[in-house]
Design an enzyme around this catalytic site. Sequence first.
Site, PDB file in Angstrom:
ATOM      1  N   ASP A 193       4.285  65.868 -11.736  1.00 15.01           N
ATOM      2  CA  ASP A 193       4.341  65.338 -10.370  1.00 15.01           C
ATOM      3  C   ASP A 193       4.321  63.812 -10.388  1.00 15.01           C
ATOM      4  OD1 ASP A 193       4.437  65.401  -7.631  1.00 15.01           O
ATOM      5  OD2 ASP A 193       2.319  65.896  -7.344  1.00 15.01           O
ATOM      6  N   ASN A 232       7.287  61.781  -9.736  1.00 14.31           N
ATOM      7  CA  ASN A 232       8.567  61.106 -10.016  1.00 14.31           C
ATOM      8  C   ASN A 232       9.011  60.240  -8.833  1.00 14.31           C
ATOM      9  OD1 ASN A 232       8.550  62.616 -12.321  1.00 14.31           O
ATOM     10  ND2 ASN A 232      10.260  63.949 -11.768  1.00 14.31           N
ATOM     11  N   GLY A 233       8.841  60.794  -7.622  1.00 17.11           N
ATOM     12  CA  GLY A 233       9.275  60.059  -6.421  1.00 17.11           C
ATOM     13  C   GLY A 233       8.470  58.785  -6.239  1.00 17.11           C
ATOM     14  N   ARG A 234       7.139  58.883  -6.418  1.00 24.73           N
ATOM     15  CA  ARG A 234       6.291  57.694  -6.255  1.00 24.73           C
ATOM     16  C   ARG A 234       6.572  56.666  -7.343  1.00 24.73           C
ATOM     17  NH1 ARG A 234       1.151  61.252  -5.774  1.00 24.73           N
ATOM     18  NH2 ARG A 234       2.740  62.802  -6.208  1.00 24.73           N
ATOM     19  N   ARG A 293      14.845  58.048  -5.586  1.00 23.93           N
ATOM     20  CA  ARG A 293      13.995  59.118  -6.148  1.00 23.93           C
ATOM     21  C   ARG A 293      14.564  59.712  -7.436  1.00 23.93           C
ATOM     22  NH1 ARG A 293      10.129  61.423  -3.301  1.00 23.93           N
ATOM     23  NH2 ARG A 293      10.505  63.405  -4.331  1.00 23.93           N
ATOM     24  N   ASN A 332      11.011  73.468  -3.453  1.00 21.40           N
ATOM     25  CA  ASN A 332      11.842  72.274  -3.690  1.00 21.40           C
ATOM     26  C   ASN A 332      13.267  72.426  -3.147  1.00 21.40           C
ATOM     27  OD1 ASN A 332      10.324  71.435  -6.922  1.00 21.40           O
ATOM     28  ND2 ASN A 332       9.827  70.685  -4.876  1.00 21.40           N
ATOM     29  N   ARG A 378      -2.079  68.536 -14.274  1.00 23.03           N
ATOM     30  CA  ARG A 378      -1.244  68.043 -13.172  1.00 23.03           C
ATOM     31  C   ARG A 378      -1.322  66.528 -13.137  1.00 23.03           C
ATOM     32  NH1 ARG A 378       0.042  70.265  -7.238  1.00 23.03           N
ATOM     33  NH2 ARG A 378       1.511  68.628  -6.682  1.00 23.03           N
ATOM     34  N   SER A 424      -0.288  74.257  -6.060  1.00 23.15           N
ATOM     35  CA  SER A 424       1.080  74.304  -5.527  1.00 23.15           C
ATOM     36  C   SER A 424       1.872  75.545  -5.961  1.00 23.15           C
ATOM     37  CB  SER A 424       1.841  73.037  -5.916  1.00 23.15           C
ATOM     38  OG  SER A 424       1.230  71.913  -5.362  1.00 23.15           O
TER      39      SER A 424
HETATM   40  C1  FPP Z   1       7.844  66.284  -8.975  1.00 23.81           C
HETATM   41  O1  FPP Z   1       7.843  64.936  -8.591  1.00 23.81           O
HETATM   42  C2  FPP Z   1       8.932  66.556  -9.917  1.00 23.81           C
HETATM   43  C3  FPP Z   1       9.943  67.437  -9.705  1.00 23.81           C
HETATM   44  C4  FPP Z   1      10.069  68.231  -8.477  1.00 23.81           C
HETATM   45  C5  FPP Z   1      11.036  67.609 -10.669  1.00 23.81           C
HETATM   46  C6  FPP Z   1      10.649  67.571 -12.102  1.00 23.81           C
HETATM   47  C7  FPP Z   1      11.838  67.179 -12.872  1.00 23.81           C
HETATM   48  C8  FPP Z   1      11.835  66.423 -13.969  1.00 23.81           C
HETATM   49  C9  FPP Z   1      10.624  65.934 -14.639  1.00 23.81           C
HETATM   50  C10 FPP Z   1      13.150  66.024 -14.513  1.00 23.81           C
HETATM   51  C11 FPP Z   1      13.483  66.532 -15.837  1.00 23.81           C
HETATM   52  C12 FPP Z   1      13.081  67.902 -16.106  1.00 23.81           C
HETATM   53  C13 FPP Z   1      13.733  68.733 -16.931  1.00 23.81           C
HETATM   54  C14 FPP Z   1      13.115  70.021 -17.264  1.00 23.81           C
HETATM   55  C15 FPP Z   1      15.024  68.409 -17.486  1.00 23.81           C
HETATM   56  P1  FPP Z   1       8.051  64.580  -7.057  1.00 23.81           P
HETATM   57  O2  FPP Z   1       9.512  64.352  -6.844  1.00 23.81           O
HETATM   58  O3  FPP Z   1       7.445  65.629  -6.208  1.00 23.81           O
HETATM   59  O4  FPP Z   1       7.251  63.232  -6.948  1.00 23.81           O
HETATM   60  P2  FPP Z   1       6.509  62.665  -5.653  1.00 23.81           P
HETATM   61  O5  FPP Z   1       5.410  63.645  -5.314  1.00 23.81           O
HETATM   62  O6  FPP Z   1       5.973  61.347  -6.124  1.00 23.81           O
HETATM   63  O7  FPP Z   1       7.530  62.515  -4.567  1.00 23.81           O
END
Ligand code: FPP
Length: 266
Positions: free
Chosen positions: A40, A42-44, A53, A88, A208, A216
Amino acid sequence: MSPFFAPSRPILEKPATHTDALKARIDPARVPQHVAIIMDGNGRWAEQHGEERIVGHMNGVRGVREALTGASEIGVKHLTLYAFSTENWHRPPAEVDALMDLLVRTVVNEIDELHQNSVRLHAIGDIASLPGACRDTLQQAIERTAANTRIALTLALSYSARWELVRMAKAIAEEAKSGALDPAAIDERTVADHLTTRGMPDPELLIRTSGEQRISNFLLWQIAYAELWFTPVLWPDFRKEHLFQAVLDYQGRERRFGMTSQQVSA
Ligand code: FPP
């Protein structure tokens, strides 16, 4: 020679890094067999870096690599990553498309190395709901690595625990209805054998990232006795050292499984 000039260790020896030092403290006899991770943040991470994002997701691939190599180095046999939940699908279509595309590109780019390192790729979830290119790429990679034994990398894709539990209940009900299964004989083993993780040990450690402290909808049945480890680190910044910290923390805990402390030590 004066002790003043005597090096404390051979000059050519690589200095131990913080990561090596953490790894050296891990007891190989008590490494969790199965580690599950809710990736978790990636977006932040992207927002903090002033990027879209998807750039966060792209950088998340490094986290996947670090978690996998770290797990493999210390002898973890199963690593399960929550890569895309059923929820998602409700994200903006452009992000969903980009994530599916990233998944295909990552598997294509990494498959040779995964295979050389004896990684067995596996996927759980509603795989039929994924785009055709994704399904085909995954299928080929799964078949190619099927005989590998060092570590199983399971990607949870279009997965949610409630989806899985409903699917399990339907399958058991159908078997009971057909007479193949006696309802009175249903036990925990029956349930486990009808989950997508059939044949895998339950995760002993669930990690996590990103500071959120919730499950989740991930592996709800399987994590009944898992130790939970949360870190504020955002997934693209996840490194082996974080995995090693989590495993060390896990090894420092007393796992009682409902018993008393005295019973466990006896
Ligand atoms: C959650 O961060 C992450 C995901 C929904 C996607 C996970 C995908 C990867 C790590 C990319 C590569 C993976 C593979 C298996 C090739 P979020 O987008 O919910 O972050 P946020 O809560 O900060 O917005």
